[in-house]
Scaffold this active site. Structure first.
Site, mmCIF file in Angstrom:
data_model
loop_
_atom_site.group_PDB
_atom_site.id
_atom_site.type_symbol
_atom_site.label_atom_id
_atom_site.label_comp_id
_atom_site.label_asym_id
_atom_site.label_seq_id
_atom_site.Cartn_x
_atom_site.Cartn_y
_atom_site.Cartn_z
ATOM 1 N N ASP A 29 -101.195 84.438 -54.290
ATOM 2 C CA ASP A 29 -102.063 84.136 -53.147
ATOM 3 C C ASP A 29 -101.294 84.576 -51.898
ATOM 4 O OD1 ASP A 29 -103.491 82.847 -51.018
ATOM 5 O OD2 ASP A 29 -104.323 81.437 -52.473
ATOM 6 N N ILE A 30 -101.895 85.432 -51.080
ATOM 7 C CA ILE A 30 -101.141 85.906 -49.906
ATOM 8 C C ILE A 30 -101.211 84.919 -48.737
ATOM 9 C CG2 ILE A 30 -101.106 88.380 -50.418
ATOM 10 C CD1 ILE A 30 -103.481 88.630 -48.410
ATOM 11 N N GLU A 88 -115.110 79.719 -51.474
ATOM 12 C CA GLU A 88 -114.910 80.827 -50.537
ATOM 13 C C GLU A 88 -115.127 82.213 -51.142
ATOM 14 O OE1 GLU A 88 -111.263 79.544 -48.630
ATOM 15 O OE2 GLU A 88 -112.387 78.301 -47.215
ATOM 16 N N HIS A 93 -111.578 81.419 -59.703
ATOM 17 C CA HIS A 93 -110.125 81.574 -59.650
ATOM 18 C C HIS A 93 -109.439 80.216 -59.738
ATOM 19 C CE1 HIS A 93 -111.753 81.374 -55.542
ATOM 20 N NE2 HIS A 93 -110.607 80.854 -55.121
ATOM 21 N N HIS A 95 -106.078 78.132 -58.931
ATOM 22 C CA HIS A 95 -104.846 78.087 -58.145
ATOM 23 C C HIS A 95 -103.759 77.426 -58.975
ATOM 24 C CE1 HIS A 95 -106.645 78.858 -54.067
ATOM 25 N NE2 HIS A 95 -107.720 78.324 -54.617
#
Lengths: 132, 132
Positions: A29-30, A88, A93, A95
């Site tokens: 994750d950036i 979003e 996805h 995390h």
């Protein structure tokens, strides 16, 4: 239109890749909550995690386990926390977040600002600890 | 010593049960972030989620999918968020949380205070929507 994650899988958008399997993909994750914060996605673009077919949902979580074992070895932490929100980006996805306290999983917190070099280095250490 | 969750499974501590399968169990969190906040656990007492054997980990997530479908039908929400932290009770548990915004999964927030009747009623509606 392809999701931003599909573009990442296809190499149209760069990422700090951790690992991939035939049907799953993991990358940093950036905008991480903490160093080592990783996203695990199915290559198939499905918005909602609970719309994944059973077999793919199971596979995604087993792949996440493998990725977590690599993160644990690379990043000092108590354990790896798991979170799926999904409001979003319309591409399911998971995390994976190295945590030391309950407050470490809080998406309202301001994100870390890591340089490209730091992300690159973090991805490399996790990659090296990944066992397929 | 048996974990508080093992005591719940064994009926030594009461709970607002949602559903169970041969190896998994779901019940309401009595300190919920929102109404319908549910915990899903393996009956086998294993502390860390990523120490679950692959087959049980997959089964637990597929059971969570079934429970989530029931919660969605019972509680008005955008979708069901998923979280595993696991620093407090040493028995792996998945939080299933009806969410409408990213801020809805934040364990630093103060918990809802629901009466026994409200919890009972909530459990009943989710149960009725559960398809085994």
């Amino acid at each position: 239109m392809a999701s931003i994650f599909t573009k990442i899988i296809n190499g149209e958008i760069p990422c700090y890749k951790i690992a991939e399997s035939e049907r799953c993909f993991a990358f940093l994750d950036i905008n991480p909550l903490v160093k080592g914060h990783t996203l695990v996605i199915p290559k198939q673009e499905i918005d909602y995690i609970f719309d994944l077919p059973d077999e793919l949902l199971a596979e995604l979580h087993l792949f996440s386990k493998q990725v977590s074992k690599a993160i644990e070895k690379a990043i000092p932490c108590e354990r790896i926390g798991v979170s799926v929100i999904g409001l979003e980006v319309p591409h399911a996805h998971i995390h994976l977040i190295p945590i030391n306290s309950v407050g470490d999983i809080n998406f309202s917190k301001s994100k870390l600002s890591l340089s490209g070099e730091e992300l690159e280095e973090t991805a490399k250490i996790i990659q090296q600890n990944f066992i397929a």
